[in-house]
Scaffold this motif. Structure first.
Motif, PDB file in Angstrom:
ATOM      1  N   VAL A 194      -6.419   7.477   0.955  1.00  0.00           N
ATOM      2  CA  VAL A 194      -7.130   6.697  -0.049  1.00  0.00           C
ATOM      3  C   VAL A 194      -8.386   6.111   0.559  1.00  0.00           C
ATOM      4  O   VAL A 194      -8.446   5.838   1.759  1.00  0.00           O
ATOM      5  CB  VAL A 194      -6.263   5.553  -0.625  1.00  0.00           C
ATOM      6  N   VAL A 212      -9.842   2.236  -3.835  1.00  0.00           N
ATOM      7  CA  VAL A 212      -8.644   1.456  -4.165  1.00  0.00           C
ATOM      8  C   VAL A 212      -8.840   0.007  -3.709  1.00  0.00           C
ATOM      9  O   VAL A 212      -9.365  -0.258  -2.639  1.00  0.00           O
ATOM     10  CB  VAL A 212      -7.407   2.062  -3.470  1.00  0.00           C
ATOM     11  N   THR A 237     -10.930   2.900   0.435  1.00  0.00           N
ATOM     12  CA  THR A 237     -10.854   1.512   0.009  1.00  0.00           C
ATOM     13  C   THR A 237     -12.216   0.810   0.022  1.00  0.00           C
ATOM     14  O   THR A 237     -12.287  -0.414   0.024  1.00  0.00           O
ATOM     15  CB  THR A 237      -9.878   0.718   0.896  1.00  0.00           C
ATOM     16  N   TYR A 260      -0.659  -2.012  -7.844  1.00  0.00           N
ATOM     17  CA  TYR A 260      -0.727  -0.956  -6.846  1.00  0.00           C
ATOM     18  C   TYR A 260      -0.589  -1.456  -5.418  1.00  0.00           C
ATOM     19  O   TYR A 260      -0.677  -0.684  -4.473  1.00  0.00           O
ATOM     20  CB  TYR A 260      -2.020  -0.162  -6.993  1.00  0.00           C
ATOM     21  N   THR A 290       1.513   4.080  -3.679  1.00  0.00           N
ATOM     22  CA  THR A 290       0.947   5.313  -4.224  1.00  0.00           C
ATOM     23  C   THR A 290       1.528   6.510  -3.484  1.00  0.00           C
ATOM     24  O   THR A 290       1.992   6.387  -2.357  1.00  0.00           O
ATOM     25  CB  THR A 290      -0.587   5.317  -4.115  1.00  0.00           C
ATOM     26  N   THR A 338      -4.813   3.370  -8.314  1.00  0.00           N
ATOM     27  CA  THR A 338      -4.052   3.817  -7.148  1.00  0.00           C
ATOM     28  C   THR A 338      -4.808   4.803  -6.277  1.00  0.00           C
ATOM     29  O   THR A 338      -4.305   5.194  -5.227  1.00  0.00           O
ATOM     30  CB  THR A 338      -2.744   4.479  -7.616  1.00  0.00           C
ATOM     31  N   GLU A 339      -5.992   5.222  -6.676  1.00  0.00           N
ATOM     32  CA  GLU A 339      -6.731   6.201  -5.881  1.00  0.00           C
ATOM     33  C   GLU A 339      -8.236   5.972  -5.862  1.00  0.00           C
ATOM     34  O   GLU A 339      -8.963   6.629  -5.109  1.00  0.00           O
ATOM     35  CB  GLU A 339      -6.460   7.623  -6.409  1.00  0.00           C
TER      36      GLU A 339
END
Length: 427
Positions: free
Chosen positions: A329, A362, A331, A284, A324, A380-381
């Motif tokens: 997102v 992520v 992190t 990703y 993505t 990815t999320e």
């Protein structure tokens, strides 16, 4: 002296007893006695000498010191009595006999093993992250997995400070009738000491942040220094068996310590990606984008049964680093868990239970200790959800484990529900 011990020691000297049977060495051992030939041999070789009144005293209990004297004399004659020497090492040391390495010579190579039957059922939303359009959800689906896994560990001492271990693993997929199975010699490593450093080098397990970042095989060298406060560092290459993230280099450092009932640690790990994204991978992060993760871990033991665990994680990735389609997102994240007791494989009827809540962003998940979720999606999320589990010792070295997970993608809202069970047998 036991019958088997007398015969074994006589045979260890490698000379036939009949050569010494002509003269009776002990007045209380008649010629027809089962031990006559062997005792005659041992006496003639100077290994045993009985008592001062010319009797052997076979009905008397022998002290450990007396047995050590006999063992020492047998060793001096070249008899192979390493196991006895290891047993009576302290007494032999008092006699001035050097036996420091005998324990390592006797049974130097050891084999242990583990058999595990696993059943997992996952249901919920299934979608590949690159096909998600931000609106429509995938159809509901479910999948069941049956697996029988066997592992053999072969270990041996190299010297006083170093040892070697190799692992042979067989996996049998029982989900269909195809008889799918694979066998690998998939781990091999050495561990030992260099001065004040503890060292592990080779291909073996690597666990980061209690398994919330990484819990899988890796090829690496790791160094550890300290006792109450420890510094750990490692460098190598990840070998993820469950996921296909193209990280080709890893390195990290951590500091850990304990103050009473509170244990603390902090770590910094870097996963380097120079391979980039292709149609054949679920990696990703984009090419040349490294994933650096901070983690802080705390554990508090209320008593010997109840423990509270907490982990904070933060990845340096931002929106531009991630392959993505999501507009936003997260992190960073955290994990909180409460555990009660725990099954002891050596104590029948012992058990444990736990509850864990996950909110991971992520980049904070590379190869998670949970082998259950749809990580192709969640990588990815990020994801959030909980785990409830328990284990129980059915018989000595036989432990049953069951988990129930509910996990949800942090951006898409797609869900997984997982029931995971395992029977593990150690030998």
């Amino acid at each position: 002296m036991k019958k088997s011990l007398v015969l074994a020691m006589a045979m260890a000297l490698g000379v036939t007893a009949s050569a010494y049977a002509a003269n009776n060495p002990f007045s209380d051992v008649p010629a027809g006695h089962w031990a006559y030939d062997s005792l005659a041999k041992l006496a003639a070789a100077g290994v045993i000498d009985g008592y001062g009144d010319s009797t052997f005293g076979g009905d008397k209990l022998m002290t450990r010191y007396e047995m050590a004297q006999i063992t020492a004399k047998a060793m001096a004659k070249g008899a192979n009595v390493d196991k006895l020497a290891a047993e009576f090492a302290d007494e032999l040391d008092n006699l001035g006999v050097r036996v420091a390495n005998l324990e390592k010579k006797a049974d130097n190579v050891k084999i242990s093993g583990q058999i595990r039957y696993e059943y997992g059922h996952r249901s919920g939303d299934f979608v590949h992250p690159y096909n998600y359009n931000g609106v429509a959800k995938a159809a509901k689906d479910s999948v069941a997995k049956h697996r029988l896994r066997s592992r053999l560990y072969i270990s041996g001492k190299i010297n006083e400070d170093w040892s070697y271990t190799g692992r042979l693993e067989n996996n049998q997929d029982l989900s269909n009738n195809a008889g799918d199975e694979k066998t690998y010699f998939n781990q091999a490593w050495v561990d030992g000491k260099l001065g004040g450093l503890k060292v592990v080098a080779g291909k073996t397990d690597l666990t980061l942040a209690n398994g919330n970042i990484y819990d899988d095989t890796a090829e690496y060298i790791g160094l550890s220094y300290g006792k109450d406060v420890k510094v750990n560092a490692y460098y190598g290459k990840p070998i993820t068996t469950e996921y296909n993230y193209n990280y080709d280099e890893i390195l990290g450092i951590s500091l850990s310590g304990k103050a009473g009932k509170l244990s603390l640690s902090a770590g910094y790990d870097i996963f380097k990606n120079s391979l980039g994204v292709s149609s054949a991978t679920t990696c990703y992060t984009k090419e040349d984008e490294d994933n650096a993760i901070w983690n802080i871990n705390a554990s508090y033991a209320f008593d010997k049964n109840v423990k509270l665990n907490a982990t904070y994680l933060n990845s340096n990735l931002d929106q531009g680093d991630i392959a993505t389609t999501f507009n936003d997102v997260d992190t960073d994240g955290y994990v909180i868990g409460l555990a009660y007791k725990g099954a002891n494989r050596n104590k029948v009827g012992s058990w444990g239970a736990w509850a864990t809540y996950y909110d991971q962003g992520v980049g904070t998940v590379v190869a998670h200790t949970m082998k259950t979720g749809d990580w192709d999606l969640f990588a990815t999320e990020g994801y959030k959800g909980y785990d409830l589990g328990a284990n129980y010792t059915l018989a000595k070295n036989m432990v049953y484990n069951i988990d129930y997970y509910e996990l949800e993608g942090k951006e898409s809202g797609l869900k997984n529900k997982v029931l995971w069970s395992r029977l593990q047998i150690n030998f």
